[in-house]
Scaffold this motif. Structure first.
Motif: not given
Length: 569
Positions: A217-221
């Motif tokens: 999710s951090l990568v998605g952000v």
């Protein structure tokens, strides 16, 4: 073997003689003079080492911390993308320090080279962490639970019991334990043999799943912010009461847009400022002069022609066609009319004056390049409630229009508008001009109240401070409160990635909570039949801290004994 025996014999002789023992023929010296060299890593080796360092979780955490620290200057210094006027003002107030900070990209933090470098390194590090861990996690989830240890008593969380029965009863007891563990959400596997029956169970893989979801999710952000920034735009507009603006590039005072935003990307809606409401604490009360709630009343004209009345307040943006419109500032816009000596009007429009203090003492500029015998520039000060300080200078004692006065310093000469160099409408450089009215010459600054007209020096014409009070208003009731128009500064922001950032942020939070509160544990139940009956063993092992593990084993034992007792009955 013969060489080893001879070496040992020589060593014993040397020990008896007190001399240096003989070395084996294949002995390698360990001192620095031996010339032993470590093997070189080579280019590929160094690249592999660097990649492992970059993709370690420790490096990812450090980069995440660096990114948070790198974002701090963006909240300290005004940013060109969000507040270009603030950057201009900061440069005017700090002319010596500004070039240094500007070279360090402190006014463009979020698009700077160093911020982008940290951002990209963090992205690569997270991806490099996630992919191998995901592969390993997938294999672990598909593998069988581990075999039951031979000596369960060595584990810290271990309980034993004795019941009557033979080998068939022992197998049945493990069958009951297997069903019990399976119903509790464990993955189970039977391991029977050598007179012992056992079941191995494990659960808690959701913990690692949550961990992976958090990092993914951090990568998605990061991706959402990076890609979404290319389709985002932020612009500022100044609207005066009664005027309208269109959501197009030419109507923005400043515009910062992503690299993928074309000239036709803006939705063509219009907005008109009908009025601006603000309340001030009355004189004589606590906090006198402080402004209360601000509200800009606007009429929005949709692309299809439909109109609707809306209000824009501080921290309450207006949503229009996917854009968010924020109220940034407000001020007064005195209407100034300049006429040539023959009475021809050469300039007549409301001029936004920028507030300089809490009581709305405001500064504005008027430039008249044509229509008069010379180019004329005026630097004006507007005082909503004029008062005179002990030094003789004017100031405003209250933000509301109780005693509005406009003063103008007049200059003649080259305004620089014909050089082709863009200049701010809020600034006038008088260094190459001649002052003909103001503190530097014998003629005082021009002083006007609403509705007054005064002569410009040198017979250049006249200037009028227009009174904008409606003709049907009762002056005895409203005084000067409607004599000067107001303006508002609006910021329009469009970012389609906001919904994706929110979704990934929620996923990251859920993943983090899962990783923190779901325990990863393995449980074994073993039954061994002997002459004295059946020996039951319950044991568990946790991965990491699990303060509830002992309680879980005790509960398992209690429920298992109850099941065995019910079966016996």
């Amino acid at each position: 073997m013969s060489r080893s025996l001879s070496d040992q014999t020589d060593a014993r002789k040397a020990a008896r003689d007190g001399s240096e023992p003989l070395r084996p023929s294949d002995h390698v010296e360990s001192d620095a003079d031996s010339g032993v060299n470590q093997p070189a890593l080579g280019v590929v080796g160094w690249l592999r080492w660097g990649w492992r360092q970059l993709t370690s979780m420790r490096t990812a955490l450090v980069l995440l911390l660096l990114l948070a620290i790198a974002a701090v200057p963006g909240s300290i210094f005004p940013q060109r993308m969000a507040n270009p006027n603030g950057v201009t003002q900061w440069e005017r107030e700090n002319p010596d320090l500004f070039p240094i900070l500007d070279a360090m990209q402190m006014f463009d933090v979020y698009v700077s080279a160093w911020f982008s470098a940290i951002y990209l390194l963090l992205f690569v590090s997270l991806v490099g962490c996630i992919l191998p861990r995901t592969k390993h996690h997938w294999k672990a989830m598909r593998s069988r639970p581990p075999r039951t240890p031979a000596r369960l008593a060595r584990l810290d969380d271990h309980l034993e019991d004795r019941i009557a029965g033979d080998a068939d009863d022992a197998a049945h007891a493990v069958d009951l334990a297997e069903a019990q563990l399976r119903s509790s959400g464990y993955r189970v596997e039977r391991y029977d043999g050598r007179g012992a029956f056992s079941v191995s169970a494990e659960r808690g893989y959701l913990r690692e799943t949550g961990n992976l979801v958090f990092h993914a999710s951090l990568v998605g952000v990061l991706v959402s912010v990076g890609v979404g920034g290319g389709f985002a735009y932020t612009g500022q507009q100044v609207i005066i009461e009664g005027q309208s603006v269109v959501n197009s590039l030419v109507d923005y005072s400043s515009m910062n847009r992503g690299r993928f935003v074309g000239d036709d990307a803006l939705t063509p809606y219009a907005m008109r400022l009908d009025s601006f409401d603000v309340t001030y604490q009355p004189i004589g009360t606590s906090g006198a002069g402080q402004a209360g709630d601000f509200q800009a009343n606007v009429t929005v004209v949709e692309p299809g022609g439909a109109e609707r009345q809306e209000a824009v307040r501080v921290n309450h943006p207006l949503d229009v066609a996917g854009d968010r419109v924020y109220l940034l500032g407000n001020g007064y816009a005195p209407t100034i009319t300049v006429k040539a000596p023959d009475g021809t009007t050469v300039y007549s429009e409301p001029v936004p004056f920028l507030p300089q203090d809490a009581n709305m003492t405001s500064l504005g500029v008027v430039k008249i390049p044509d229509g008069l015998p010379e180019q004329v520039g005026m630097i004006g000060f507007f005082y909503p409630t004029q008062m005179q300080l002990a030094s003789g200078a004017f100031s405003s004692g209250f933000g509301e229009l109780l005693n509005p006065v406009l003063t103008l310093n007049v200059y003649v000469g080259d305004l620089g508008v014909d050089d082709g160099v863009p200049s701010s409408v809020y600034e006038l450089d008088p260094s190459g001009m001649e002052q003909i009215a103001g503190p530097q010459v014998d003629i005082d600054s021009l002083e006007l109240a609403p509705g007054e007209t005064v002569e410009l020096p040198n017979g250049l014409g006249t200037v009028t401070f227009e009174d904008e009070t409606p003709a049907d208003a009762d002056r005895s009731q409203v005084g000067f409160t409607e004599s000067v128009k107001r303006f508002v500064s609006l910021q329009t922001h469009h970012d389609g990635s906001a919904i994706f950032v929110l979704a990934f942020a929620v996923l990251a939070m859920l993943g983090l909570l899962t990783a923190l509160f779901v325990p990863r544990r393995r449980v074994w139940v073993k039954a061994t039949a002997d002459d004295a009956g059946i020996r039951l063993e319950y044991a568990a092992l946790a991965r990491g801290e699990d303060p509830t593990l002992a309680t879980a084993i005790a509960d398992l034992r209690t429920k298992h004994r109850a099941a065995l007792g019910a079966d016996d009955a």
